[in-house]
Design an enzyme around this catalytic site. Sequence first.
Site, PDB file in Angstrom:
ATOM      1  N   CYS A  72       0.798  -1.229   0.000  1.00 11.26           N
ATOM      2  CA  CYS A  72       0.000   0.000   0.000  1.00 11.26           C
ATOM      3  C   CYS A  72       0.831   1.280   0.000  1.00 11.26           C
ATOM      4  CB  CYS A  72      -1.001   0.004   1.145  1.00 11.26           C
ATOM      5  SG  CYS A  72      -0.338   0.297   2.799  1.00 11.26           S
ATOM      6  N   HIS A 111      -2.959   1.615   6.932  1.00 15.18           N
ATOM      7  CA  HIS A 111      -3.147   1.618   5.478  1.00 15.18           C
ATOM      8  C   HIS A 111      -3.074   3.044   4.950  1.00 15.18           C
ATOM      9  CE1 HIS A 111      -4.385   0.487   1.528  1.00 15.18           C
ATOM     10  NE2 HIS A 111      -5.518   1.157   1.585  1.00 15.18           N
ATOM     11  N   ASP A 126      -7.219   4.637  -4.354  1.00 13.71           N
ATOM     12  CA  ASP A 126      -6.429   3.655  -3.603  1.00 13.71           C
ATOM     13  C   ASP A 126      -6.072   2.509  -4.539  1.00 13.71           C
ATOM     14  OD1 ASP A 126      -5.297   1.849  -1.872  1.00 13.71           O
ATOM     15  OD2 ASP A 126      -7.097   1.513  -0.676  1.00 13.71           O
TER      16      ASP A 126
END
Length: 284
Positions: A72, A111, A126
């Site tokens: 991420c 995250h 994202d």
Amino acid sequence: MTDAHFDQSAWLKRIGYSGSIAPTLETLNRLIVAHSHAISYETLDIMLGRPPKLDLASLQSKMITNKRGGYCFEQNMLFRAGLRSLGYRITSLQGRVVRGLAIDAPRPAIHMLLQVELPEGPYLADVGFGNLAPTSALLLAPQVEQETPHELMRFIDVDGELTLQARLNRGWQHIYRVIPYPRYDGEYEITNWYTGTHPETPYQGNIIVAKPGPNGTRITMYNARVTVRDAEGQARKRWLAADSEFRDVLCGEFGLNLSNEDIDRCIAVMKAKGTGDAPHPFFA
């Protein structure tokens, strides 16, 4: 951390994008699809004892020049640099992962995600959440069901944090809660060090790779288990046996530029430290 030395043309070539680069919602959606299909989610460097580096030069070297993937922080920092180079205004955020947990579970913010400021409103972008990263931008507003090239998604408010949900074959499934406050890159560095070095994170001993596919499909690899989930949420699974099969999947199906030595080391670590075929809610 600066985006001053970002190679926009190399990034666009890497993700196979040749459309409009005007900083619009339509362009953003096309960039998300291109990036997420071209650069797989993967955590293999952590297995190899190489905690991910988040400086822009390292990100470009790994994911653009050397044609690897990332997780991420790597994915969304590279994508953020690309968006900024095109003129988008970005607010960097964090999220609390609640996949497979209670929606209000007291989770740490581990995250990274992006808020893109557009004339139509603030949108979530994202490209770094493994097998459920949204494949289009999502309006940051509660109770609005939003189509993506893959799952139907929505946000619901939980004590001031919008919770992303995806409609799967078992109904609405929680993904993560969005913390609505800007974050500094130093906070990502701290969290990245934790997730990249803590001995009890799943990344230390397990092969974890994911990417979206065509026609609403997604492919995920968790150790020897490879899962292809279709647009209706039905999963087809197979298990790898020979080392050559791991190479074929990692390099072929996921497009990762990995040496045979690194793949052999990952397999050895998986056999010594991995959780085998155990289910994992984040990487089902």
